[in-house]
Design a protein around this motif. Structure first.
Motif, PDB file in Angstrom:
ATOM      1  N   GLN A 199     -18.797  43.796 -36.793  1.00 45.74           N
ATOM      2  CA  GLN A 199     -19.170  43.461 -38.181  1.00 45.74           C
ATOM      3  C   GLN A 199     -19.779  42.062 -38.279  1.00 45.74           C
ATOM      4  N   LEU A 256     -27.160  43.247 -42.499  1.00 49.13           N
ATOM      5  CA  LEU A 256     -26.778  43.691 -43.842  1.00 49.13           C
ATOM      6  C   LEU A 256     -27.379  42.770 -44.900  1.00 49.13           C
ATOM      7  N   LEU A 257     -27.359  41.482 -44.590  1.00 46.30           N
ATOM      8  CA  LEU A 257     -27.915  40.534 -45.557  1.00 46.30           C
ATOM      9  C   LEU A 257     -29.429  40.696 -45.694  1.00 46.30           C
ATOM     10  N   LEU A 302     -32.192  33.156 -43.235  1.00 47.38           N
ATOM     11  CA  LEU A 302     -31.796  34.531 -42.897  1.00 47.38           C
ATOM     12  C   LEU A 302     -32.814  35.202 -41.982  1.00 47.38           C
ATOM     13  N   GLY A 318     -31.065  43.418 -45.178  1.00 49.00           N
ATOM     14  CA  GLY A 318     -31.285  44.683 -45.865  1.00 49.00           C
ATOM     15  C   GLY A 318     -32.405  45.474 -45.237  1.00 49.00           C
ATOM     16  N   ARG A 339     -24.962  37.299 -32.892  1.00 57.16           N
ATOM     17  CA  ARG A 339     -25.190  37.238 -34.336  1.00 57.16           C
ATOM     18  C   ARG A 339     -26.457  36.443 -34.656  1.00 57.16           C
ATOM     19  N   ARG A 343     -29.078  49.616 -37.403  1.00 56.25           N
ATOM     20  CA  ARG A 343     -28.150  48.488 -37.267  1.00 56.25           C
ATOM     21  C   ARG A 343     -27.296  48.666 -36.028  1.00 56.25           C
ATOM     22  N   GLU A 393     -23.261  42.384 -37.163  1.00 60.32           N
ATOM     23  CA  GLU A 393     -24.043  43.202 -38.081  1.00 60.32           C
ATOM     24  C   GLU A 393     -24.416  42.433 -39.359  1.00 60.32           C
ATOM     25  N   MET A 394     -23.640  41.416 -39.644  1.00 56.50           N
ATOM     26  CA  MET A 394     -23.762  40.697 -40.923  1.00 56.50           C
ATOM     27  C   MET A 394     -25.197  40.313 -41.303  1.00 56.50           C
ATOM     28  N   PRO A 395     -25.952  39.632 -40.416  1.00 60.10           N
ATOM     29  CA  PRO A 395     -27.314  39.252 -40.801  1.00 60.10           C
ATOM     30  C   PRO A 395     -28.194  40.448 -41.142  1.00 60.10           C
TER      31      PRO A 395
END
Lengths: 710, 252
Positions: B111, B118-119, B91, B121, B164, B128, B114-116
């Motif tokens: 989205q 969000l993961l 990650l 944090g 991403r 973001r 953005e995923m990584p």
């Protein structure tokens, strides 16, 4: 979990729910149906349970029952039917008064009603005896100076009736001798019957009735079987307080037992369906089926057989006709059936050959022409009847004042279980020693044995102390038993029969009713929603005051009837398990498919750094969301359905349901408990069912992403 | 933790052997690989199908572990780490570009990128947004934020995939045959894009390919055959650029 991760989990769950909406709609629909069924079924069952509770608690058991703490068996008031040969040992409570005083102190206790159930037999009596008594009474009315012939003319009907009965017996005994030979006993009987068939016998009877009537009663009557005995399951109780406490109780025919007096109230359903004339019941039953259940004879094999079977019993039925009635009925039937020359022996069976086509006309004819000539009920309101304790000699004469019913549940079998008898008579029957009984015994001793003067004085004192309790004699009773016209001053000189008669109309005080033993006592509460709480508090009172009783709830106290609720609950549980399994399989399958379909996606998520918990979260959230939404709508649909039925009611399909429904219609209602059970069960199921697929999903290795194809 | 010799080494493989069981026998995919990758390198792993290049990438990508030997990512011996630690490592330190793009089709372009974040944090929505938009702008997809991956062309999808891979600011971006599913012109554009990013941001790239044409763009070519690395041929014209990018990476 981090907020960002949560957001992602939500995003992914909702998005994938949406993108697989057709599949999820199918899964959701199944959950929807499951919840809908659970909510409605549960609400219905709860309502039935409440209906039943109301049926039982408002008519017989009250909310709680107290009974002997040392009883070997559990009190089961309605479990006794059909099981009376092996009565459970439920002990008794010796001092009801103290119990009542203590228990009624509890603010939520409306009343404590004494109770006891027992099986009694009522014999229908002997037709010869009855006919002889009738003719004796009739003879008294005639001027004595009339000749035998004149008297015979006046009493033709009575004589004919007796002669018919004797002829019937004569024929029977001739047959007996024909088939089984001339034995001393039958030969003597036949000789007696021949004697009674002589014309001179009747002439003599008219002039000097005593010896010949006695001959009929002692020699002829024993040859005739008594009418079928009726088993009567009775509840002994404080009738006045019973009436005031149990809201469903109502008098149907006749009246209430006069306050404080002995008396029996016959269950109206049994009065109509067991006690009433057998042939009249055939007409009633066919009528009821036809008009209330829309069932015709041809539709119901059992009904058809019943009608046929009963029709074959016409000979027995014929004997119950009074002679005068016979002629009238014969004439009427001759016209009705268009058979001018026919005898009753052929008319009756023809008339009783009922079919759906001829029924209405014959029903009408029966009730307009035949029934008025019949003794429709072997015991009539106002009669003295003798209750005999089953299996033992103990018997008590009481006046039958009226029939009663439990409102709303008239047509259910449950309401036909019991007759009601006053507490005092019950105690006598059951063999409890009452003060009055003690006095009676002493009185007998005084009459039949030599006793010291001193003891007599004591007894006199005892007896005279009771005099104050004797109150007015009801008019109804007066009509029945003129012997009861007694004066207080003569009470000490009463014969046994007179005392018996006096007892019938004696008014017992509340103290007398309360003092003494009971088998159990019904606690009726003001607020029935507080059963559990009140029960605990009552148990505390019992503990504190060392009262020799234990508490049982109405459901248990009612025996097998109350257990029906448990049976239905079990059925519901099976149903829930079924829904549970179906949902489980469906959700499990759907989620497994989802795992397999999303193998690549899961691998990718894992590769780019999503932990196993994220994957687990996505799956669990997906099924939770799906379930919640489907369950929500399922519950809403359930509420709407139940509320709809609450408004219109569900008609009981058969009389048997009246009891379950608490009346002719069930008005189901829903409560919070019904609402969360279904959704909770389903939610637990989906989470459980998802867990394994989700676990598999977390095991998807990230390397999958490398070879994944979109 | 055992560190490599120098601070500029981002990936170090020591005697890496990988055997795959195939029935009762085990088939060697890697037969003793020693390799060091440095910060800012734009490297191609070149080999035929079945040469072991994908397996090697898997080892470096921490999605698979070697049968023997050690793999150091940013100084950490990944062969000793738990699944949880490896996940975290992927990650935070690795970016992936897949042959088949591997975008999550149920999410939008935005989205997906953005995923990584969000993961990982710890980013505010604003942060973001800024990062995702900047990267999508960089890969030329700023007008496609709300699109779904399946509404895009292959090239566009791979650009999303690149965005991403980069959004979490990884130490190294691994790309397994990133052009294999693209036509040659698009493939070239993708390599150019990656190269541009490598040049401007100093991000370290390692991608596998069997396409000799793309080799002209890279700093370093690592040939692989039958699970063994072949001797590298030095690429002169790129040697100057390497120092530059390294500087950028260090300063950034």
């Amino acid at each position: 979990m981090d907020k960002g991760v949560l957001q992602l989990v939500f995003q992914l769950s909702i998005r994938s729910l949406w993108s697989h909406r057709v599949k999820n709609l199918v899964v959701g629909s199944i959950i929807f149906i499951g919840v809908f069924l659970l909510v409605t079924a549960n609400a219905m069952l709860d309502s039935v349970s409440r209906g039943m509770e109301s049926s039982i608690t408002a008519s017989i058991t009250g909310h709680l029952q107290l009974y002997d703490k040392d009883a070997q068996d559990q009190l089961s008031m309605m479990g006794m039917m059909g099981n009376f040969l092996s009565k459970p040992h439920i002990g008794h409570v010796a001092d009801f008064q103290t119990l009542r005083n203590e228990i009624e102190k509890h603010p939520n206790v409306k009343a404590l009603i004494p109770m006891g159930t027992d099986t009694t037999i009522v014999y229908g009596g002997n037709r010869i005896d009855q006919a002889a008594a009738e003719i004796r009474q009739a003879l008294k009315q005639l001027p004595p100076e009339l000749t035998a012939q004149e008297k015979q003319q006046h009493l033709h009907a009575h004589q004919q009736h007796l002669q018919d009965l004797i002829d019937h017996l004569h024929r029977e005994y001739q047959l007996i001798i024909k088939f089984s030979g001339k034995q001393t006993k039958t030969a003597l009987a036949l000789a007696d019957l021949k004697q009674a068939r002589k014309e001179t016998f009747w002439q003599k009877l008219m002039l000097e009735p005593g010896p010949n009537l006695q001959f009929l009663e002692t020699h002829i009557a024993p040859l005739m079987d008594d009418e079928n005995p009726v088993f009567m399951e009775v509840i002994g109780t404080d009738l006045d307080r019973f009436k005031d406490t149990f809201p469903r109780f109502k008098i149907v025919k006749g009246g209430m037992v006069p306050s404080g007096q002995r008396g029996v109230l016959v269950n109206d359903t049994q009065y109509e369906k067991v006690i009433k004339d057998r042939i009249a019941r055939v007409f009633d039953r066919v009528w009821e089926k036809r008009n209330e259940e829309n069932i015709l004879i041809k539709d119901d094999k059992e009904l058809g057989q019943y009608v046929e079977r009963r029709a074959k019993e016409y000979k027995q039925w014929l004997l119950s006709f009074e002679s005068e009635a016979r002629l009238d009925i014969q004439q009427a039937l001759q016209t009705f059936l268009n058979a001018p020359e026919a005898e009753l022996d052929t008319l009756i069976p023809e008339f009783l050959a009922l079919s759906d086509e001829n029924f209405l006309a014959r029903y009408d004819f029966f009730y307009t022409h035949i029934a008025p000539k019949l003794d429709l009920y072997p015991i009539d309101i106002g009669d003295k009847i003798t209750l005999r304790k089953f299996g033992e000699g103990e018997s008590q004469q009481v006046i039958f004042y009226g029939t009663y019913q439990f409102e709303g549940v008239e047509k259910s079998g449950f309401s036909a279980l019991f007759h009601l008898v006053d507490m005092t008579t019950f105690r006598d029957l059951y063999g409890f020693m009452t003060e009055e009984k003690q006095i009676e015994i002493n009185k007998l001793k005084k009459e039949f044995s030599t006793v010291e003067w001193a003891r007599i004085n004591v007894e006199d004192e005892l007896f005279s102390s009771e005099e104050g309790l004797i109150a007015e004699i009801s008019l109804e009773a007066e009509k029945e038993i003129p012997e009861a016209e007694i004066t207080l001053s003569s009470s000490q000189n009463l014969s046994r029969a007179e005392r018996q008669a006096r007892r019938l109309t004696k008014r017992y005080s509340q103290i007398e009713i309360d003092q003494g033993a009971v088998l159990s006592a019904a606690v009726v509460l003001h607020d029935e929603t507080q059963i559990k709480k009140s029960r605990k508090e009552i148990e505390a009172i019992i503990q504190n005051k060392s009262l020799p009783v234990q508490v049982i709830d109405w459901q248990k106290a009612s025996g097998y009837v109350g257990q029906m609720i448990s049976v239905m609950k079990i059925i519901l549980v099976i149903f829930i398990v079924f829904v549970f399994l179906v949902s489980m399989v469906v959700v499990n399958n759907a989620m497994l498919m989802s795992t397999i379909n999303r193998y690549g996606e899961i691998g990718t998520l894992r590769a780019i750094g999503a932990g196993r918990s994220v994957i687990m979260g996505i799956f669990l959230l997906e099924s939770t969301l799906l379930t919640l939404v489907a369950a929500f709508f399922g519950a809403i649909a359930g509420i709407i359905t139940v509320k709809y039925f609450h408004a219109v009611g569900i008609a009981a399909p058969r009389f048997e349901f009246y009891f379950l429904f608490g009346g002719p219609r069930l008005f189901p209602d829903i409560d919070i408990y019904d609402l969360y059970l279904g959704p909770l069960v389903i939610l637990a199921v989906s989470v459980l069912a998802t867990f394994y697929p989700a676990l598999l999903a977390t095991r998807v290795p990230p390397i999958i992403a490398m070879s994944a194809r979109e | 933790m055992e560190s490599g010799q120098s601070g500029s080494e981002i990936v170090v493989l020591k005697d890496v052997v990988k055997n795959y069981p195939l029935g009762k026998v085990s088939v060697p995919a890697l037969r003793g690989i020693n390799l060091t990758l440095h910060r800012g390198e734009f490297t191609a792993l070149v080999g035929a199908s079945g040469s072991g290049k994908s397996t090697l990438l898997n080892m470096i990508g921490c999605v698979d572990l070697p049968s023997e030997g050690k793999v150091f990512i940013d100084g950490v011996d990944v062969t000793q780490e738990s699944d949880k630690a490896l996940t975290r490592l992927r990650l935070h330190k690795l970016g992936f570009i897949f042959q088949s793009f591997n975008l999550v089709n149920v999410l939008t372009v935005y989205q997906n990128v953005e995923m990584p974040l969000l993961l990982q944090g710890g980013f505010s929505a604003k942060e973001r947004k800024a990062r995702v938009e900047k990267l999508l702008n960089q890969v030329g997809l700023s007008s496609h934020l709300k699109h779904r991956p399946n509404e895009l062309s292959g090239g566009q999808r791979q650009r999303v995939s690149i965005a991403r891979a980069l959004v979490g600011q990884p130490k190294i971006v691994l790309a397994d045959e990133p052009t294999a599913n693209l036509d040659s012109r698009t493939g070239k554009e993708i390599i150019d894009l990656m190269h541009d990013i490598n040049q401007s941001d100093g991000t370290t790239f390692l991608f596998s390919t069997h396409d000799q044409r793309v080799v002209s763009r890279v700093d370093r070519v690592i040939p692989i055959e039958d699970g063994l690395l072949l001797p590298e041929e030095p690429i002169e014209q790129k040697s100057s650029a390497q120092g530059e990018t390294q500087g950028v990476a260090l300063s950034g």
